[in-house]
Design a protein around this motif. Structure first.
Motif, PDB file in Angstrom:
ATOM      1  N   GLY A 325      13.319 -51.407  71.317  1.00 34.78           N
ATOM      2  CA  GLY A 325      13.050 -50.065  71.796  1.00 34.78           C
ATOM      3  C   GLY A 325      11.729 -49.466  71.332  1.00 34.78           C
ATOM      4  N   LEU A 326      11.509 -48.216  71.768  1.00 32.52           N
ATOM      5  CA  LEU A 326      10.275 -47.512  71.450  1.00 32.52           C
ATOM      6  C   LEU A 326      10.114 -47.261  69.954  1.00 32.52           C
ATOM      7  CD1 LEU A 326      10.136 -44.864  74.326  1.00 32.52           C
ATOM      8  CD2 LEU A 326       8.540 -46.749  73.958  1.00 32.52           C
ATOM      9  N   ILE A 327      11.227 -47.119  69.247  1.00 30.27           N
ATOM     10  CA  ILE A 327      11.157 -46.875  67.806  1.00 30.27           C
ATOM     11  C   ILE A 327      10.468 -48.042  67.109  1.00 30.27           C
ATOM     12  CG2 ILE A 327      12.546 -46.662  65.704  1.00 30.27           C
ATOM     13  CD1 ILE A 327      14.522 -45.007  67.292  1.00 30.27           C
ATOM     14  N   SER A 328      10.808 -49.264  67.487  1.00 27.40           N
ATOM     15  CA  SER A 328      10.200 -50.437  66.853  1.00 27.40           C
ATOM     16  C   SER A 328       8.711 -50.516  67.157  1.00 27.40           C
ATOM     17  CB  SER A 328      10.899 -51.712  67.330  1.00 27.40           C
ATOM     18  OG  SER A 328      10.594 -51.997  68.689  1.00 27.40           O
ATOM     19  N   VAL A 329       8.321 -50.179  68.377  1.00 28.31           N
ATOM     20  CA  VAL A 329       6.900 -50.210  68.743  1.00 28.31           C
ATOM     21  C   VAL A 329       6.118 -49.216  67.886  1.00 28.31           C
ATOM     22  CG1 VAL A 329       5.229 -49.803  70.594  1.00 28.31           C
ATOM     23  CG2 VAL A 329       7.398 -50.966  71.095  1.00 28.31           C
ATOM     24  N   ALA A 330       6.697 -48.009  67.711  1.00 33.09           N
ATOM     25  CA  ALA A 330       6.040 -47.002  66.880  1.00 33.09           C
ATOM     26  C   ALA A 330       5.928 -47.466  65.430  1.00 33.09           C
ATOM     27  CB  ALA A 330       6.816 -45.684  66.958  1.00 33.09           C
ATOM     28  N   VAL A 331       6.996 -48.077  64.908  1.00 35.12           N
ATOM     29  CA  VAL A 331       6.982 -48.560  63.519  1.00 35.12           C
ATOM     30  C   VAL A 331       5.918 -49.639  63.339  1.00 35.12           C
ATOM     31  CG1 VAL A 331       8.296 -49.846  61.786  1.00 35.12           C
ATOM     32  CG2 VAL A 331       9.383 -47.963  63.025  1.00 35.12           C
ATOM     33  N   VAL A 332       5.862 -50.581  64.268  1.00 27.92           N
ATOM     34  CA  VAL A 332       4.882 -51.674  64.184  1.00 27.92           C
ATOM     35  C   VAL A 332       3.457 -51.123  64.153  1.00 27.92           C
ATOM     36  CG1 VAL A 332       3.852 -53.582  65.490  1.00 27.92           C
ATOM     37  CG2 VAL A 332       6.327 -53.468  65.197  1.00 27.92           C
ATOM     38  N   LEU A 333       3.134 -50.204  65.028  1.00 30.44           N
ATOM     39  CA  LEU A 333       1.777 -49.668  65.104  1.00 30.44           C
ATOM     40  C   LEU A 333       1.433 -48.835  63.873  1.00 30.44           C
ATOM     41  CD1 LEU A 333       1.612 -48.661  68.887  1.00 30.44           C
ATOM     42  CD2 LEU A 333       0.706 -50.709  67.787  1.00 30.44           C
ATOM     43  N   VAL A 334       2.398 -48.073  63.368  1.00 31.04           N
ATOM     44  CA  VAL A 334       2.158 -47.267  62.165  1.00 31.04           C
ATOM     45  C   VAL A 334       1.909 -48.165  60.957  1.00 31.04           C
ATOM     46  CG1 VAL A 334       3.240 -45.700  60.500  1.00 31.04           C
ATOM     47  CG2 VAL A 334       3.391 -45.212  62.940  1.00 31.04           C
ATOM     48  N   VAL A 335       2.704 -49.220  60.802  1.00 30.21           N
ATOM     49  CA  VAL A 335       2.529 -50.156  59.680  1.00 30.21           C
ATOM     50  C   VAL A 335       1.173 -50.836  59.764  1.00 30.21           C
ATOM     51  CG1 VAL A 335       3.360 -52.314  58.674  1.00 30.21           C
ATOM     52  CG2 VAL A 335       4.988 -50.533  59.293  1.00 30.21           C
ATOM     53  N   GLU A 336       0.770 -51.239  60.960  1.00 30.96           N
ATOM     54  CA  GLU A 336      -0.534 -51.882  61.128  1.00 30.96           C
ATOM     55  C   GLU A 336      -1.666 -50.950  60.716  1.00 30.96           C
ATOM     56  OE1 GLU A 336       0.927 -54.612  64.930  1.00 30.96           O
ATOM     57  OE2 GLU A 336      -0.550 -53.019  65.204  1.00 30.96           O
ATOM     58  N   CYS A 337      -1.593 -49.708  61.146  1.00 30.53           N
ATOM     59  CA  CYS A 337      -2.644 -48.740  60.809  1.00 30.53           C
ATOM     60  C   CYS A 337      -2.658 -48.455  59.309  1.00 30.53           C
ATOM     61  CB  CYS A 337      -2.437 -47.441  61.592  1.00 30.53           C
ATOM     62  SG  CYS A 337      -2.701 -47.606  63.372  1.00 30.53           S
ATOM     63  N   TYR A 338      -1.464 -48.343  58.701  1.00 29.56           N
ATOM     64  CA  TYR A 338      -1.387 -48.095  57.265  1.00 29.56           C
ATOM     65  C   TYR A 338      -2.023 -49.251  56.486  1.00 29.56           C
ATOM     66  CZ  TYR A 338       0.538 -48.034  52.561  1.00 29.56           C
ATOM     67  OH  TYR A 338       0.673 -48.079  51.199  1.00 29.56           O
ATOM     68  N   LEU A 339      -1.670 -50.485  56.829  1.00 31.84           N
ATOM     69  CA  LEU A 339      -2.216 -51.644  56.127  1.00 31.84           C
ATOM     70  C   LEU A 339      -3.712 -51.795  56.359  1.00 31.84           C
ATOM     71  CD1 LEU A 339       0.638 -54.273  56.646  1.00 31.84           C
ATOM     72  CD2 LEU A 339       0.043 -53.039  54.554  1.00 31.84           C
ATOM     73  N   PHE A 340      -4.176 -51.368  57.524  1.00 30.70           N
ATOM     74  CA  PHE A 340      -5.616 -51.420  57.798  1.00 30.70           C
ATOM     75  C   PHE A 340      -6.383 -50.605  56.763  1.00 30.70           C
ATOM     76  CE2 PHE A 340      -9.490 -49.759  59.682  1.00 30.70           C
ATOM     77  CZ  PHE A 340     -10.056 -50.874  60.267  1.00 30.70           C
ATOM     78  N   TYR A 341      -5.914 -49.386  56.501  1.00 31.33           N
ATOM     79  CA  TYR A 341      -6.602 -48.527  55.539  1.00 31.33           C
ATOM     80  C   TYR A 341      -6.237 -48.882  54.097  1.00 31.33           C
ATOM     81  CZ  TYR A 341      -8.107 -45.672  59.463  1.00 31.33           C
ATOM     82  OH  TYR A 341      -8.699 -45.247  60.617  1.00 31.33           O
ATOM     83  N   ARG A 342      -4.996 -49.290  53.877  1.00 32.84           N
ATOM     84  CA  ARG A 342      -4.565 -49.631  52.511  1.00 32.84           C
ATOM     85  C   ARG A 342      -5.328 -50.832  51.965  1.00 32.84           C
ATOM     86  NH1 ARG A 342      -3.936 -51.206  48.269  1.00 32.84           N
ATOM     87  NH2 ARG A 342      -2.086 -51.342  46.929  1.00 32.84           N
ATOM     88  N   THR A 343      -5.561 -51.841  52.790  1.00 33.10           N
ATOM     89  CA  THR A 343      -6.238 -53.059  52.330  1.00 33.10           C
ATOM     90  C   THR A 343      -7.731 -53.068  52.648  1.00 33.10           C
ATOM     91  OG1 THR A 343      -5.741 -54.236  54.398  1.00 33.10           O
ATOM     92  CG2 THR A 343      -4.105 -54.378  52.641  1.00 33.10           C
ATOM     93  N   LYS A 344      -8.228 -51.967  53.212  1.00 33.82           N
ATOM     94  CA  LYS A 344      -9.671 -51.814  53.494  1.00 33.82           C
ATOM     95  C   LYS A 344     -10.215 -52.975  54.327  1.00 33.82           C
ATOM     96  CE  LYS A 344     -10.686 -48.941  49.461  1.00 33.82           C
ATOM     97  NZ  LYS A 344      -9.274 -48.683  49.086  1.00 33.82           N
ATOM     98  N   VAL A 345      -9.539 -53.216  55.431  1.00 31.76           N
ATOM     99  CA  VAL A 345      -9.922 -54.310  56.327  1.00 31.76           C
ATOM    100  C   VAL A 345     -11.356 -54.164  56.806  1.00 31.76           C
ATOM    101  CG1 VAL A 345      -9.463 -55.324  58.597  1.00 31.76           C
ATOM    102  CG2 VAL A 345      -7.564 -54.804  57.064  1.00 31.76           C
ATOM    103  N   HIS A 346     -11.800 -52.933  57.025  1.00 31.40           N
ATOM    104  CA  HIS A 346     -13.116 -52.695  57.610  1.00 31.40           C
ATOM    105  C   HIS A 346     -14.271 -53.070  56.683  1.00 31.40           C
ATOM    106  CE1 HIS A 346     -12.003 -49.167  55.269  1.00 31.40           C
ATOM    107  NE2 HIS A 346     -13.285 -48.850  55.197  1.00 31.40           N
ATOM    108  N   LEU A 347     -13.971 -53.416  55.438  1.00 32.68           N
ATOM    109  CA  LEU A 347     -15.026 -53.782  54.497  1.00 32.68           C
ATOM    110  C   LEU A 347     -15.314 -55.280  54.468  1.00 32.68           C
ATOM    111  CD1 LEU A 347     -14.185 -51.439  51.485  1.00 32.68           C
ATOM    112  CD2 LEU A 347     -15.810 -51.078  53.344  1.00 32.68           C
ATOM    113  N   ASN A 348     -14.656 -56.047  55.311  1.00 34.96           N
ATOM    114  CA  ASN A 348     -14.879 -57.486  55.369  1.00 34.96           C
ATOM    115  C   ASN A 348     -14.952 -57.908  56.833  1.00 34.96           C
ATOM    116  OD1 ASN A 348     -13.747 -60.416  55.606  1.00 34.96           O
ATOM    117  ND2 ASN A 348     -14.314 -60.248  53.453  1.00 34.96           N
ATOM    118  N   SER A 349     -16.045 -58.521  57.240  1.00 32.74           N
ATOM    119  CA  SER A 349     -16.252 -58.821  58.663  1.00 32.74           C
ATOM    120  C   SER A 349     -15.232 -59.826  59.190  1.00 32.74           C
ATOM    121  CB  SER A 349     -17.670 -59.349  58.882  1.00 32.74           C
ATOM    122  OG  SER A 349     -17.928 -60.494  58.088  1.00 32.74           O
TER     123      SER A 349
END
Length: 401
Positions: A325-349
């Motif tokens: 359902g839609l709840i899982s899609v929202a959870v997946v996208l939120v977790v991805e965005c959180y980990l993006f900033y938590r692990t500072k993905v943008h600092l490594n090409s």
């Protein structure tokens, strides 16, 4: 010479994943979606248990418990299939965890990638040699029945299909490309050509476009470092010219691009628009918020849509929408965005490109039990290859999985 002959300690493990991570299909004796590597999940579980990772099953059940309770409350069409699919998810979870645990201990990941590139190139050359022989089917797939148009032979080696083979090569092609732009050595150019050769032969339009988009994202964020030297800029423009020539001259790749642009490619449509419509139809048949439940999509009749996707939705997000359902899609996208900033993905090409690949791939293909996409996510979130850090003064501390 001695360094060249040195075999990475994890090469057998990586080669097993790369060449034998085959999703079973009917003619190979396995249900669709089960990988041969997943069959070894009990052994992986024992190994992880001995490594001190003793709460894997509990953690998985806790993650899925809200959905399991919601599905039980709404009623499950086929409880046996539900439990069977839950066991499949457990096997995938343990397998992915085992590979991630091994990768987290890996040293000299660049050397491991180089040796995989070399092995893959040799296998691709063997496939080209055997193309006109009766062994053609082991290395090539005729995708004409899927995408329509004339017969098209695409390299897939031992993978389920060419797009799955392209997905396996994503980390290697992006690593080789970024390294070539970062250090314009002849050796780096050789390895780039060795991985580009099979990547083009698989003729995966989605793979090529996602790969180019991921590299483009990395260049936009880190252009000052990646294109700092005159040689790097020359290499970049040469690659851009080669890409343009590939798309503008008559060849199987450009023909495929025109086919997709004209809307005549059944494979691309099936993985995108048709998959989302099917996923929405399946979920709304019971609960748009919670989905129909694990493995229950095959019992929902949406054949009246005329898409030919009955029982299997070849799209990661659409598959989650259908069964969770839609709840899982929202959870997946939120977790991805959180980990993006938590692990500072943008600092490594490299990690940024891996994130872009996985993020785009989930909207254009793959599926929920695809081992490969989870490993791509791990390559994005774990601090691998610090030589590609865009700010060498910063280091990201991330605990092991």
């Amino acid at each position: 010479m001695a360094g060249f002959l040195w075999v990475h300690i994890y090469l057998p493990f990586a080669a097993f994943y790369f060449f034998l991570n085959h999703a079973g299909v009917d003619n190979l004796g396995l249900p669709i979606g089960i990988f041969y590597t997943s069959l070894l999940s009990p052994l992986f579980y024992i190994w992880l248990y001995l490594e001190g990772r003793r709460w894997l099953t509990t953690n998985l059940l806790l993650i899925l418990s809200p959905f399991i309770l919601a599905h039980a409350a709404m009623g499950i069409e086929n409880p046996v299939e539900y439990l069977r699919t839950l066991a499949h998810w457990w096997a995938v979870y343990v397998t992915v965890y085992a590979f991630c645990w091994a990768l987290s201990k890996c040293r000299s990941l660049d050397r491991l990638f180089d040796q995989l590139i070399l092995l893959n190139f040799c296998a691709a050359v063997l496939g080209v040699i055997l193309r006109p022989t009766p062994l053609q089917a082991l290395f090539w797939m005729n995708t004409q029945p899927i995408i329509g148009g004339p017969d098209v032979l695409r390299l897939n080696l031992l993978s389920t299909e060419p797009s799955a083979y392209a997905e396996l090569m994503f980390p290697l092609i992006i690593f080789a490309t970024l390294r070539l732009l970062h250090e314009t050595k002849r050796r780096n150019g050789t390895y780039f050509m060795m991985i580009a050769f099979p990547f083009l032969l698989c003729q995966s339009f989605g793979g090529i476009s996602i790969g180019l988009a991921a590299i483009g994202v990395s260049l936009m964020v880190g252009y000052r470092q990646l294109l700092s030297s005159r040689k790097s800029r020359i290499r970049f423009f040469c690659l851009a010219i080669a890409t343009g020539a590939l798309l503008l001259t008559p060849n199987p790749i450009s023909q495929r691009v025109l086919q997709v642009a004209a809307g005549n490619d059944g494979s691309t449509q099936g993985r995108t628009i048709l998959a989302y419509v099917s996923g929405y139809t399946v979920a709304s048949s019971k609960s748009l918020w919670w989905g129909v439940g694990l493995g229950q999509s095959k019992y929902i009749d949406f054949s009246y849509l005329g898409f030919g996707l009955e029982g299997h939705i070849p799209n990661f997000i659409a598959g989650f929408l259908a069964e969770f359902g839609l709840i899982s899609v929202a959870v997946v996208l939120v977790v991805e965005c959180y980990l993006f900033y938590r692990t500072k993905v943008h600092l490594n090409s490299f990690r940024l490109a891996m994130f872009a690949v996985a993020f785009l791939q989930q909207f254009t293909g793959s599926y929920g039990t695809d081992i490969q996409i989870y490993l791509i996510w791990f390559l994005a979130f774990y601090p691998f290859l610090p030589e590609f850090d865009l700010n060498q003064g910063l280091r990201v501390e991330v605990s092991r999985p």
